[in-house]
Enzyme design. Structure first.
Site, PDB file in Angstrom:
ATOM      1  N   HIS A  63      -1.400  -3.542  17.343  1.00  0.00           N
ATOM      2  CA  HIS A  63      -0.987  -4.643  18.214  1.00  0.00           C
ATOM      3  C   HIS A  63      -1.589  -4.502  19.608  1.00  0.00           C
ATOM      4  O   HIS A  63      -0.929  -4.094  20.566  1.00  0.00           O
ATOM      5  CB  HIS A  63       0.544  -4.697  18.290  1.00  0.00           C
ATOM      6  CG  HIS A  63       1.174  -5.236  17.045  1.00  0.00           C
ATOM      7  ND1 HIS A  63       2.482  -4.991  16.692  1.00  0.00           N
ATOM      8  CD2 HIS A  63       0.668  -6.019  16.058  1.00  0.00           C
ATOM      9  CE1 HIS A  63       2.754  -5.602  15.550  1.00  0.00           C
ATOM     10  NE2 HIS A  63       1.671  -6.225  15.143  1.00  0.00           N
ATOM     11  N   CYS A 118      -0.056   3.985   9.007  1.00  0.00           N
ATOM     12  CA  CYS A 118       0.212   5.249   9.701  1.00  0.00           C
ATOM     13  C   CYS A 118       1.019   6.162   8.780  1.00  0.00           C
ATOM     14  O   CYS A 118       2.006   5.720   8.181  1.00  0.00           O
ATOM     15  CB  CYS A 118       0.990   4.977  10.983  1.00  0.00           C
ATOM     16  SG  CYS A 118       1.556   6.481  11.803  1.00  0.00           S
ATOM     17  N   HIS A 146       9.008  -8.014  12.549  1.00  0.00           N
ATOM     18  CA  HIS A 146       7.946  -7.053  12.839  1.00  0.00           C
ATOM     19  C   HIS A 146       7.298  -6.611  11.534  1.00  0.00           C
ATOM     20  O   HIS A 146       7.976  -6.370  10.538  1.00  0.00           O
ATOM     21  CB  HIS A 146       8.525  -5.842  13.584  1.00  0.00           C
ATOM     22  CG  HIS A 146       7.488  -4.925  14.150  1.00  0.00           C
ATOM     23  ND1 HIS A 146       6.832  -3.995  13.385  1.00  0.00           N
ATOM     24  CD2 HIS A 146       6.984  -4.804  15.409  1.00  0.00           C
ATOM     25  CE1 HIS A 146       5.975  -3.332  14.149  1.00  0.00           C
ATOM     26  NE2 HIS A 146       6.050  -3.805  15.377  1.00  0.00           N
ATOM     27  N   GLU A 148       6.061  -3.885  10.489  1.00  0.00           N
ATOM     28  CA  GLU A 148       6.524  -2.616   9.925  1.00  0.00           C
ATOM     29  C   GLU A 148       7.849  -2.792   9.191  1.00  0.00           C
ATOM     30  O   GLU A 148       8.050  -2.243   8.101  1.00  0.00           O
ATOM     31  CB  GLU A 148       6.670  -1.566  11.035  1.00  0.00           C
ATOM     32  CG  GLU A 148       7.085  -0.212  10.498  1.00  0.00           C
ATOM     33  CD  GLU A 148       7.328   0.819  11.584  1.00  0.00           C
ATOM     34  OE1 GLU A 148       8.194   1.689  11.374  1.00  0.00           O
ATOM     35  OE2 GLU A 148       6.661   0.748  12.637  1.00  0.00           O
ATOM     36  N   CYS A 216       8.590   7.674  15.901  1.00  0.00           N
ATOM     37  CA  CYS A 216       7.424   8.555  15.906  1.00  0.00           C
ATOM     38  C   CYS A 216       7.344   9.388  17.178  1.00  0.00           C
ATOM     39  O   CYS A 216       7.838   9.002  18.236  1.00  0.00           O
ATOM     40  CB  CYS A 216       6.136   7.760  15.665  1.00  0.00           C
ATOM     41  SG  CYS A 216       5.299   7.178  17.129  1.00  0.00           S
ATOM     42  N   SER A 245       5.601  -3.544  19.926  1.00  0.00           N
ATOM     43  CA  SER A 245       7.001  -3.147  20.088  1.00  0.00           C
ATOM     44  C   SER A 245       7.143  -1.945  21.015  1.00  0.00           C
ATOM     45  O   SER A 245       7.987  -1.939  21.913  1.00  0.00           O
ATOM     46  CB  SER A 245       7.615  -2.825  18.723  1.00  0.00           C
ATOM     47  OG  SER A 245       8.938  -2.373  18.858  1.00  0.00           O
TER      48      SER A 245
END
Length: 341
Positions: A63, A118, A146, A148, A216, A245
């Site tokens: 992003h 990822c 989103h 993800e 993360c 985000s």
């Protein structure tokens, strides 16, 4: 421009008051690319080198407007739906991950695929599958819409309930309060996530946590650095795109840490000079999908306006790297041609 390093604003000697009164920049470390973003961007570049343009990418690889535009100029084509990719082509899945149905769509269209998800997102996907197989209700903390969250939810849609912040908790229902687990989007605010977890625990005391932290390491480190600089900064400039985000969260963290003002910008040209009125200390950081060239542009812009003194606010050392997707070791053009026959 001079630069000095310090572990946190609290470590500045009290006798340094005269210098503190002048214009200065607090530069967060770490900032910018995390290992997952670096891997994904390099994967697109390597695919273009190895197989030639075009390489189709489902959704933005990361992003960030600048990164996406740069890769488009090299021959990447970003699409919103798998159906937009011509049969017999190569398609790459973004760092945010995709649901299993997307892999099925790619197979139906005879596409050769490169999965640049990822590894930390992949870990959450595997956790979702594991807990679904054990018949848990999974409360996924994240932001609706989103990429993800869509990808993770797609791993076990019948078991996953999205919880978009503490205000959502009152509406959550589960089948069996003794079999509930929470997972989270990897790019959230740590503090906000734990606030949501605490509210969920109050409602479901037997709820268990994932075996390891889902947010993360890079997201956490960037938030810690901003917290360290926040109380000392009149203004915090976060470099990042509005659909990122983790970048949006950094603005929130800066304000929560005591910064008087904070703004998200894609590049230096978006900074409003009026933000500098009455400001002597500017904090600068960037989201995990931001190349350093954009931060350099902000520092140069500030330097031209008298903010030449730069102090590093160092929160952590980062040495994690991820290997490139295994598909880059194949002849995908030949594979795509074979699939389309």
């Amino acid at each position: 421009m001079t630069a000095t390093s310090r572990p946190s604003p609290a470590a500045t000697p009290s006798g340094d008051a005269a210098r503190r009164a002048g214009k200065r920049v607090l530069l967060a470390a770490p900032r910018g690319y995390c290992a997952g973003v670096d891997r994904a961007v390099i994967a697109v570049e390597k695919a273009l080198e190895q197989y030639g343009a075009p390489i189709y990418v489902r959704h933005e690889i990361v992003h960030n407007k600048y990164v996406v535009k740069t890769l488009e100029n090299k021959g990447a084509i970003f699409v919103d739906r798998t159906a937009e990719v011509p049969e017999g082509s190569i398609v790459m899945f973004s760092a945010h991950g995709v649901a299993p149905v997307v892999h099925e769509e790619a197979a139906e269209r005879k596409l050769a695929t490169i999965d640049a998800t990822c590894p930390l997102v992949t870990k959450v996907h595997k956790e979702a599958v594991r807990f679904a197989n054990e018949d848990y209700d999974i409360l996924l903390i994240g932001h609706e819409g989103h990429e993800e969250v869509i990808g993770t939810s797609g791993e076990a849609p019948e078991h996953i309930t999205l919880v978009d912040g503490p205000e959502d908790v009152a509406n959550v229902e589960v089948r069996d309060e003794s079999k509930v687990v929470w997972l989270s989007q990897t790019t959230l605010s740590v503090d906000e996530t734990m606030e949501t977890v605490d509210a969920l625990k109050e409602k479901f005391p037997l709820m268990i946590a994932p075996p390891s932290d889902d947010i993360c390491y890079a997201t956490q480190n960037r938030q810690i650095a901003v917290k360290q600089m926040g109380a000392d900064a009149d203004l915090v400039i976060v470099v990042g795109s509005k659909n990122s985000s983790n970048s949006v969260r950094l603005v929130e963290v800066a304000l929560g840490a005591g910064a008087r003002d904070s703004h998200l910008v894609d590049e230096a040209a978006e900074i409003d000079e009026a933000w500098l009125d009455g400001v002597s200390t500017v904090g600068v950081t960037s989201g995990a999908s931001v190349p350093e060239i954009l931060v350099d542009g902000v520092l140069e812009w500030l330097s031209e306006r008298g903010f030449e003194d730069v102090e590093i606010v160092k929160a952590a050392e980062e040495s994690i790297t991820f290997s490139l997707p295994k598909e880059l070791r194949k002849d995908l053009r030949a594979e795509a041609a074979a699939l389309s026959r």
